[in-house]
Design an enzyme around this catalytic site. Structure first.
Site, PDB file in Angstrom:
ATOM      1  N   ARG A 238       0.841  -1.193   0.000  1.00 17.39           N
ATOM      2  CA  ARG A 238       0.000   0.000   0.000  1.00 17.39           C
ATOM      3  C   ARG A 238       0.876   1.241   0.000  1.00 17.39           C
ATOM      4  NH1 ARG A 238      -3.685  -2.265  -1.370  1.00 17.39           N
ATOM      5  NH2 ARG A 238      -5.807  -2.402  -0.590  1.00 17.39           N
ATOM      6  N   GLU A 267      -2.380   7.831  -4.310  1.00 16.32           N
ATOM      7  CA  GLU A 267      -2.663   7.370  -5.666  1.00 16.32           C
ATOM      8  C   GLU A 267      -4.142   7.615  -6.004  1.00 16.32           C
ATOM      9  OE1 GLU A 267      -1.350   3.261  -4.879  1.00 16.32           O
ATOM     10  OE2 GLU A 267      -3.387   2.624  -5.312  1.00 16.32           O
ATOM     11  N   HIS A 285      -0.944   0.115  -9.657  1.00 14.03           N
ATOM     12  CA  HIS A 285      -1.662  -0.748  -8.701  1.00 14.03           C
ATOM     13  C   HIS A 285      -2.335  -1.932  -9.428  1.00 14.03           C
ATOM     14  CE1 HIS A 285      -3.711  -0.647  -4.494  1.00 14.03           C
ATOM     15  NE2 HIS A 285      -3.591  -1.888  -4.929  1.00 14.03           N
TER      16      HIS A 285
HETATM   17  C1  8YV Z   1      -6.887  -4.572  -5.443  1.00 11.13           C
HETATM   18  C2  8YV Z   1      -5.204  -4.740  -3.549  1.00 11.13           C
HETATM   19  O1  8YV Z   1      -6.834  -4.636  -6.804  1.00 11.13           O
HETATM   20  O2  8YV Z   1      -6.444  -6.549  -2.703  1.00 11.13           O
HETATM   21  C3  8YV Z   1      -5.811  -5.522  -2.450  1.00 11.13           C
HETATM   22  O3  8YV Z   1      -5.669  -5.115  -1.277  1.00 11.13           O
HETATM   23  O4  8YV Z   1      -4.441  -3.883  -3.320  1.00 11.13           O
HETATM   24  C4  8YV Z   1      -5.530  -5.033  -4.955  1.00 11.13           C
HETATM   25  O5  8YV Z   1      -5.449  -6.400  -5.166  1.00 11.13           O
HETATM   26  C5  8YV Z   1      -7.344  -3.222  -5.061  1.00 11.13           C
HETATM   27  O6  8YV Z   1      -7.238  -2.969  -3.734  1.00 11.13           O
HETATM   28  C6  8YV Z   1      -8.789  -3.001  -5.542  1.00 11.13           C
HETATM   29  O7  8YV Z   1      -9.694  -2.609  -4.557  1.00 11.13           O
END
Ligand code: 8YV
Length: 321
Positions: A238, A267, A285
């Site tokens: 993150r 982001e 991402h």
């Molecule tokens: C997602 C991610 O695509 O699952 C997670 O925590 O960071 C990614 O796999 C993204 O968060 C979409 O909501």
């Protein structure tokens, strides 16, 4: 009458079909990101929602949605959801653990290899028509095989990354809030290190922790200063776990050799100074973005919503309600 639910972003058609068997569904197949005001208005009268990391669920929003019973994230990370506020409001929150571990682990390796071997920098040079012939010292990179891999967070995704390192015959060290059980350490061939040991010994530092106040700026100026000048930093967890301004300065000054990043602070508005740096490999991402995995994530979120509103027991419940 079927309960009303909202799907805040575009999803696969069969996911909508599945939801329509149980609910009156309002979808957003045009995929326009909703600001908090629009989200609150669209959620009004809904009992459930399929959401993503772009939707902030907090006390202010919940106060405006008294009918809401469940919010189901299409993500394993859930820092977009205020869990305490959900619990207080009697709203179930769920995530999608497990289904994305391998795909996210694979992409971490994409970033590791591309950053270590300076792939995007070399490709940009080639595309710009600057390649005038082979040179012995052209784009000299970092060897990944037999190097030391340092993993912050030996959870599900961290373990996948560690197991993939066996093929590269690497030494793997990790740091976590708790030491893993011996079976996990053996399967990953990973040994526990303090934060300081990990930072100073690793050739590649990769981050796989959830984002929370405890992990905010886990990697900042002093941590970057402890890394080897030849080392690279990888982040597919993150934005906010890394202090981006400090990282930019470290990349610029040669404190570390490079970075591979799938996530950024604020982001999608990443710090524009990243774009001026050659020694950073960046992606928007997409670590979990294989067709199969994104489909599994969306379907799991739908299954959570169906279970939440029919039995009150979604498989991936995050909070007691
Ligand atoms: C997602 C991610 O695509 O699952 C997670 O925590 O960071 C990614 O796999 C993204 O968060 C979409 O909501």
């Amino acid at each position: 009458m079927k309960p009303k639910v909202l799907v805040t972003r575009e999803v696969f058609e069969d996911v909508l079909q599945c939801l329509s068997q149980y609910f009156e569904v309002t979808s957003n197949q045009s995929d326009v990101v909703m600001d908090p005001e629009t989200l609150a208005a669209k959620l009004s009268g809904k009992q459930g929602a399929i959401i993503t990391l772009s939707d902030r669920i907090d006390a202010a929003l919940l106060a405006r949605c008294p009918n809401l019973k469940a919010v189901c994230n299409i993500a394993v990370g859930y820092n977009n959801i205020d869990l305490a506020a959900c619990t207080k409001a009697g709203v179930m929150a769920t995530n999608t653990p497990g289904v994305l571990d391998d795909t996210t682990g694979d992409f971490t390796w994409t970033l590791i290899l591309a950053t270590a071997r300076r792939l995007t920098e070399a490709e940009a040079y080639l595309r710009a028509g600057k390649w005038d012939g082979w040179k012995l010292k052209q784009f000299l990179g970092l060897d990944v095989h037999h190097a030391t891999l340092g993993i912050f967070g030996l959870g599900r995704i961290g373990q996948v990354v560690a197991r993939r390192a066996i093929g590269f015959e690497m030494r793997v060290i990790y740091h976590d809030v708790r030491q893993a059980v011996p079976e996990v350490e053996q399967a990953c061939r990973a040994s526990f290190a303090t934060k300081e040991e990990l930072l100073s010994q690793a050739d590649i530092v990769t981050i796989h922790v959830p984002y929370s106040p405890a992990t905010h700026h886990l990697i900042g100026k002093s941590e970057l200063g402890r890394m080897k000048p030849t080392a690279i930093l990888i982040n597919a967890s993150r934005g906010g776990v890394v202090d981006d301004a400090a990282l930019i300065e470290a990349l610029r000054s040669g404190t570390i050799a490079g970075a591979g990043l799938d996530v950024f602070e604020n982001e999608p508005k990443l710090n524009p100074q990243f774009l001026e740096l050659k020694n950073v490999v960046m992606a928007p991402h997409i670590a979990s973005s294989s067709l199969a995995t994104r489909h599994k994530m969306a379907m799991l979120a739908a299954e959570n919503l169906v279970a939440a509103l029919t039995t009150g027991k979604p498989p991936n419940l995050l909070n007691p309600v």
